[in-house]
Design a protein around this motif. Structure first.
Motif, PDB file in Angstrom:
ATOM      1  N   ALA A  60      11.195  45.403  16.272  1.00 37.25           N
ATOM      2  CA  ALA A  60      12.239  44.649  15.567  1.00 37.25           C
ATOM      3  C   ALA A  60      13.295  44.168  16.557  1.00 37.25           C
ATOM      4  N   LEU A  61      13.663  45.023  17.514  1.00 39.43           N
ATOM      5  CA  LEU A  61      14.636  44.629  18.523  1.00 39.43           C
ATOM      6  C   LEU A  61      14.110  43.478  19.369  1.00 39.43           C
ATOM      7  N   GLY A  62      12.852  43.523  19.742  1.00 42.52           N
ATOM      8  CA  GLY A  62      12.248  42.445  20.521  1.00 42.52           C
ATOM      9  C   GLY A  62      12.211  41.133  19.746  1.00 42.52           C
ATOM     10  N   ALA A  63      11.894  41.204  18.452  1.00 44.92           N
ATOM     11  CA  ALA A  63      11.868  39.991  17.625  1.00 44.92           C
ATOM     12  C   ALA A  63      13.268  39.394  17.508  1.00 44.92           C
ATOM     13  N   TYR A  64      14.255  40.263  17.331  1.00 42.77           N
ATOM     14  CA  TYR A  64      15.631  39.784  17.228  1.00 42.77           C
ATOM     15  C   TYR A  64      16.073  39.117  18.536  1.00 42.77           C
ATOM     16  N   LEU A  65      15.808  39.767  19.652  1.00 44.15           N
ATOM     17  CA  LEU A  65      16.199  39.205  20.944  1.00 44.15           C
ATOM     18  C   LEU A  65      15.470  37.897  21.244  1.00 44.15           C
ATOM     19  N   ALA A  66      14.203  37.814  20.882  1.00 43.03           N
ATOM     20  CA  ALA A  66      13.458  36.570  21.101  1.00 43.03           C
ATOM     21  C   ALA A  66      14.060  35.425  20.287  1.00 43.03           C
ATOM     22  N   THR A  67      14.425  35.709  19.051  1.00 41.01           N
ATOM     23  CA  THR A  67      15.046  34.686  18.201  1.00 41.01           C
ATOM     24  C   THR A  67      16.397  34.269  18.771  1.00 41.01           C
ATOM     25  N   TRP A  68      17.179  35.250  19.210  1.00 34.43           N
ATOM     26  CA  TRP A  68      18.496  34.965  19.762  1.00 34.43           C
ATOM     27  C   TRP A  68      18.386  34.109  21.026  1.00 34.43           C
ATOM     28  N   VAL A  69      17.459  34.438  21.894  1.00 34.31           N
ATOM     29  CA  VAL A  69      17.269  33.684  23.133  1.00 34.31           C
ATOM     30  C   VAL A  69      16.807  32.259  22.826  1.00 34.31           C
ATOM     31  N   GLN A  70      15.922  32.100  21.865  1.00 37.23           N
ATOM     32  CA  GLN A  70      15.459  30.749  21.509  1.00 37.23           C
ATOM     33  C   GLN A  70      16.610  29.899  20.999  1.00 37.23           C
ATOM     34  N   ARG A  71      17.473  30.481  20.192  1.00 37.21           N
ATOM     35  CA  ARG A  71      18.612  29.715  19.678  1.00 37.21           C
ATOM     36  C   ARG A  71      19.571  29.336  20.795  1.00 37.21           C
ATOM     37  N   ARG A  72      19.793  30.240  21.722  1.00 33.90           N
ATOM     38  CA  ARG A  72      20.672  29.939  22.857  1.00 33.90           C
ATOM     39  C   ARG A  72      20.077  28.834  23.723  1.00 33.90           C
ATOM     40  N   LEU A  73      18.789  28.891  23.962  1.00 28.70           N
ATOM     41  CA  LEU A  73      18.148  27.854  24.777  1.00 28.70           C
ATOM     42  C   LEU A  73      18.141  26.515  24.056  1.00 28.70           C
ATOM     43  N   ARG A  74      17.965  26.531  22.752  1.00 30.88           N
ATOM     44  CA  ARG A  74      17.978  25.288  21.978  1.00 30.88           C
ATOM     45  C   ARG A  74      19.364  24.653  22.027  1.00 30.88           C
ATOM     46  N   ALA A  75      20.410  25.479  22.062  1.00 27.03           N
ATOM     47  CA  ALA A  75      21.778  24.957  22.121  1.00 27.03           C
ATOM     48  C   ALA A  75      22.071  24.310  23.470  1.00 27.03           C
ATOM     49  N   LEU A  76      21.286  24.608  24.482  1.00 25.95           N
ATOM     50  CA  LEU A  76      21.521  24.043  25.814  1.00 25.95           C
ATOM     51  C   LEU A  76      20.711  22.781  26.091  1.00 25.95           C
ATOM     52  N   LYS A  77      19.938  22.323  25.126  1.00 27.78           N
ATOM     53  CA  LYS A  77      19.179  21.086  25.329  1.00 27.78           C
ATOM     54  C   LYS A  77      20.144  19.926  25.558  1.00 27.78           C
ATOM     55  N   PRO A  78      19.763  18.979  26.388  1.00 28.26           N
ATOM     56  CA  PRO A  78      20.677  17.877  26.720  1.00 28.26           C
ATOM     57  C   PRO A  78      21.134  17.069  25.516  1.00 28.26           C
ATOM     58  N   ASP A  79      20.235  16.797  24.568  1.00 31.19           N
ATOM     59  CA  ASP A  79      20.664  15.985  23.421  1.00 31.19           C
ATOM     60  C   ASP A  79      21.661  16.744  22.557  1.00 31.19           C
ATOM     61  N   HIS A  80      21.500  18.045  22.454  1.00 30.50           N
ATOM     62  CA  HIS A  80      22.428  18.838  21.652  1.00 30.50           C
ATOM     63  C   HIS A  80      23.796  18.915  22.330  1.00 30.50           C
ATOM     64  N   VAL A  81      23.802  19.111  23.626  1.00 34.43           N
ATOM     65  CA  VAL A  81      25.054  19.171  24.377  1.00 34.43           C
ATOM     66  C   VAL A  81      25.765  17.822  24.301  1.00 34.43           C
ATOM     67  N   ALA A  82      25.019  16.747  24.431  1.00 33.42           N
ATOM     68  CA  ALA A  82      25.614  15.407  24.358  1.00 33.42           C
ATOM     69  C   ALA A  82      26.191  15.142  22.973  1.00 33.42           C
ATOM     70  N   ARG A  83      25.491  15.582  21.942  1.00 37.38           N
ATOM     71  CA  ARG A  83      25.977  15.380  20.574  1.00 37.38           C
ATOM     72  C   ARG A  83      27.279  16.146  20.348  1.00 37.38           C
ATOM     73  N   ARG A  84      27.323  17.385  20.843  1.00 38.86           N
ATOM     74  CA  ARG A  84      28.547  18.178  20.692  1.00 38.86           C
ATOM     75  C   ARG A  84      29.703  17.536  21.453  1.00 38.86           C
ATOM     76  N   ALA A  85      29.443  17.056  22.656  1.00 35.07           N
ATOM     77  CA  ALA A  85      30.495  16.414  23.452  1.00 35.07           C
ATOM     78  C   ALA A  85      30.990  15.146  22.763  1.00 35.07           C
ATOM     79  N   ALA A  86      30.079  14.363  22.222  1.00 33.47           N
ATOM     80  CA  ALA A  86      30.471  13.136  21.523  1.00 33.47           C
ATOM     81  C   ALA A  86      31.309  13.465  20.287  1.00 33.47           C
ATOM     82  N   ASP A  87      30.948  14.511  19.563  1.00 27.97           N
ATOM     83  CA  ASP A  87      31.733  14.910  18.396  1.00 27.97           C
ATOM     84  C   ASP A  87      33.134  15.349  18.799  1.00 27.97           C
ATOM     85  N   GLN A  88      33.251  16.056  19.907  1.00 27.57           N
ATOM     86  CA  GLN A  88      34.563  16.481  20.373  1.00 27.57           C
ATOM     87  C   GLN A  88      35.402  15.287  20.811  1.00 27.57           C
TER      88      GLN A  88
END
Length: 78
Positions: free
Chosen positions: A9-37
């Motif tokens: 269960a701990l491994g599944a939680y950490l894998a999900t958490w890491v995937q979400r963190r990596l998804r937040a660092l994608k260039p299009d997501h970062v650009a969208r956040r910067a444009a919104d700001q």
């Protein structure tokens, strides 16, 4: 048995958490956040400028164009 279940269960939680963190660092997501700001900042600047302009117009009695005697070739600027 319980220990293995806990670590699975701990491994599944950490894998999900890491995937979400990596998804937040994608260039299009970062650009969208910067444009919104930037849009939010620009809206705040416009609101403050409008507020200050209104304040100055009231202070100096420039409520409308008709009360200020502008020459015909000068625009109001609004």
């Amino acid at each position: 048995m319980i220990r293995r279940l806990f670590y699975m269960a701990l491994g599944a939680y950490l894998a999900t958490w890491v995937q979400r963190r990596l998804r937040a660092l994608k260039p299009d997501h970062v650009a969208r956040r910067a444009a919104d700001q930037v849009r939010g900042f620009a809206a705040d600047v416009r609101d403050q400028a409008w507020s200050r302009e209104t304040e100055l117009r009231v202070r100096y009695g420039l409520d409308s164009v008709s009360t200020t005697q502008l020459p015909p070739n000068v625009r109001d600027g609004r």
